[in-house]
Structures are given as C-alpha cells and as structure tokens.
Design a protein around this motif. Structure first.
Motif, PDB file in Angstrom:
ATOM      1  N   SER A   9     -56.479 -36.402 -15.850  1.00  6.94           N
ATOM      2  CA  SER A   9     -55.136 -36.154 -16.353  1.00  6.94           C
ATOM      3  C   SER A   9     -54.731 -37.305 -17.256  1.00  6.94           C
ATOM      4  O   SER A   9     -55.495 -38.236 -17.464  1.00  6.94           O
ATOM      5  CB  SER A   9     -54.143 -35.961 -15.210  1.00  6.94           C
ATOM      6  N   LEU A  16     -44.863 -39.002 -15.555  1.00  7.62           N
ATOM      7  CA  LEU A  16     -44.378 -37.634 -15.711  1.00  7.62           C
ATOM      8  C   LEU A  16     -42.908 -37.558 -15.343  1.00  7.62           C
ATOM      9  O   LEU A  16     -42.420 -38.360 -14.539  1.00  7.62           O
ATOM     10  CB  LEU A  16     -45.161 -36.699 -14.788  1.00  7.62           C
ATOM     11  N   ALA A  17     -42.243 -36.574 -15.891  1.00  9.06           N
ATOM     12  CA  ALA A  17     -40.870 -36.294 -15.467  1.00  9.06           C
ATOM     13  C   ALA A  17     -40.927 -35.920 -13.989  1.00  9.06           C
ATOM     14  O   ALA A  17     -41.907 -35.312 -13.532  1.00  9.06           O
ATOM     15  CB  ALA A  17     -40.298 -35.143 -16.290  1.00  9.06           C
ATOM     16  N   GLU A  19     -39.650 -33.630 -12.144  1.00  7.24           N
ATOM     17  CA  GLU A  19     -39.881 -32.215 -11.829  1.00  7.24           C
ATOM     18  C   GLU A  19     -41.317 -31.797 -12.141  1.00  7.24           C
ATOM     19  O   GLU A  19     -41.908 -30.988 -11.429  1.00  7.24           O
ATOM     20  CB  GLU A  19     -38.862 -31.298 -12.539  1.00  7.24           C
ATOM     21  N   GLU A  20     -41.910 -32.363 -13.175  1.00 10.55           N
ATOM     22  CA  GLU A  20     -43.313 -32.070 -13.511  1.00 10.55           C
ATOM     23  C   GLU A  20     -44.237 -32.667 -12.451  1.00 10.55           C
ATOM     24  O   GLU A  20     -45.196 -32.033 -12.016  1.00 10.55           O
ATOM     25  CB  GLU A  20     -43.654 -32.611 -14.903  1.00 10.55           C
ATOM     26  N   ALA A  21     -43.966 -33.888 -12.034  1.00 10.06           N
ATOM     27  CA  ALA A  21     -44.773 -34.536 -10.992  1.00 10.06           C
ATOM     28  C   ALA A  21     -44.713 -33.728  -9.697  1.00 10.06           C
ATOM     29  O   ALA A  21     -45.732 -33.515  -9.038  1.00 10.06           O
ATOM     30  CB  ALA A  21     -44.293 -35.965 -10.764  1.00 10.06           C
ATOM     31  N   GLU A  22     -43.538 -33.247  -9.335  1.00  9.67           N
ATOM     32  CA  GLU A  22     -43.400 -32.437  -8.108  1.00  9.67           C
ATOM     33  C   GLU A  22     -44.122 -31.108  -8.243  1.00  9.67           C
ATOM     34  O   GLU A  22     -44.748 -30.634  -7.298  1.00  9.67           O
ATOM     35  CB  GLU A  22     -41.934 -32.216  -7.754  1.00  9.67           C
ATOM     36  N   ARG A  23     -44.071 -30.492  -9.427  1.00  7.08           N
ATOM     37  CA  ARG A  23     -44.790 -29.227  -9.654  1.00  7.08           C
ATOM     38  C   ARG A  23     -46.284 -29.421  -9.438  1.00  7.08           C
ATOM     39  O   ARG A  23     -46.942 -28.614  -8.782  1.00  7.08           O
ATOM     40  CB  ARG A  23     -44.533 -28.711 -11.077  1.00  7.08           C
ATOM     41  N   ILE A  24     -46.815 -30.528  -9.945  1.00  6.92           N
ATOM     42  CA  ILE A  24     -48.249 -30.807  -9.793  1.00  6.92           C
ATOM     43  C   ILE A  24     -48.590 -31.110  -8.338  1.00  6.92           C
ATOM     44  O   ILE A  24     -49.566 -30.599  -7.800  1.00  6.92           O
ATOM     45  CB  ILE A  24     -48.672 -31.944 -10.742  1.00  6.92           C
ATOM     46  N   ALA A 101     -52.360 -32.640 -15.505  1.00  4.07           N
ATOM     47  CA  ALA A 101     -51.572 -32.646 -16.736  1.00  4.07           C
ATOM     48  C   ALA A 101     -52.123 -33.677 -17.706  1.00  4.07           C
ATOM     49  O   ALA A 101     -52.290 -34.827 -17.344  1.00  4.07           O
ATOM     50  CB  ALA A 101     -50.110 -32.952 -16.442  1.00  4.07           C
ATOM     51  N   GLN A 103     -51.597 -34.910 -21.843  1.00  2.00           N
ATOM     52  CA  GLN A 103     -50.675 -34.884 -22.974  1.00  2.00           C
ATOM     53  C   GLN A 103     -50.687 -33.549 -23.714  1.00  2.00           C
ATOM     54  O   GLN A 103     -51.607 -33.252 -24.468  1.00  2.00           O
ATOM     55  CB  GLN A 103     -51.086 -35.998 -23.908  1.00  2.00           C
ATOM     56  N   GLU A 106     -53.074 -28.867 -20.151  1.00  2.00           N
ATOM     57  CA  GLU A 106     -53.160 -28.872 -18.702  1.00  2.00           C
ATOM     58  C   GLU A 106     -54.185 -29.840 -18.113  1.00  2.00           C
ATOM     59  O   GLU A 106     -54.236 -29.991 -16.912  1.00  2.00           O
ATOM     60  CB  GLU A 106     -53.453 -27.458 -18.193  1.00  2.00           C
TER      61      GLU A 106
END
Length: 132
Positions: A9, A16-17, A19-24, A101, A103, A106
C-alpha cells in the motif's frame, strides 16, 4: 498449498483519512473472519511503518546496518496473510478480497507459494535455499 499474500500500500506522509483507514481495517477484519471460519487462515499481521525498518547488508565481510527500507518506493510492504488454498486460483480469489490503498488506486497483493507445505516439515538448509 500455503500461499503468502504480501500486502502493498501507499505510506503517505499524512497517512489516510480516518474514515478511509477504518474502511480498510474493517475490510481486513472481514477477510480474516471469513478465512478463520473456513479454516484456511494460517496467519495475518500488519507491519509497522517503514520509518521503523532496519536494513542489514554484508559488505566485505562486515555487517552494515542502516535505518529504513531497502529501497525508496511509493508502495511499501504493509503486512501479510498466509492462507491454505487448494490452488493458485483460490489464492487469487482470497487476494482479491484483501483491502489496501495506494495513491489513487487500490494497491496490490503479491501472491507467493510457500516452500514448506506441512506442519513439522524440515526446512531445507540455508545453502539449499539460496542455491535454488
């Protein structure tokens, strides 16, 4: 057959933002829970940031230790999974579920079969492995 799935990644300076970190993280939990339920998960671990890495080289018979990763890249090795699969096709199916993730994209998962396939198997000597 056991496969190691290397998770690559992007390790940006700002991270990461949230919310993005939590999604991952949630995606990883989902994959690990399903693989555990099916009895195929051997292990999975995230790695600390590359800023914590130490690289060891031998130069002229002396140990050379440097801070940081071996090479400067945009993508870094972020963690791994070891999953017991029937074949490469099944390993690819699992790899496609692993969130990562990079840049603007995915990320990627590198799949490698593991050499020693059964518990208690004697690993080959280091000399045998480096000769292969």
């Amino acid at each position: 057959m056991r496969y190691m799935m290397l998770v690559y990644s992007n390790e940006g300076p700002d991270g990461l933002a949230p919310e993005e970190a939590e999604r991952i993280r949630a995606g990883h939990r989902t994959v690990m829970e399903e693989a555990t339920r099916r009895g195929v998960l051997i292990g999975a671990e995230p790695l600390a940031p590359t800023s914590t890495a130490t690289t060891v080289r031998m130069q002229g018979g002396k140990v050379l230790v440097t801070d940081g990763p071996f090479a400067e890249t945009k993508e870094h090795l972020a963690g791994y999974y070891i999953i017991e699969c029937e074949n490469l096709d099944e390993a690819i199916e699992w790899a496609a579920r692993i969130p990562t993730a990079c840049q603007g994209r995915e990320g990627c998962i590198e799949i490698r079969p593991m050499r020693w396939q059964r518990a208690g198997a004697e690993p080959a000597s280091v000399a045998e492995n480096t000769a292969r």
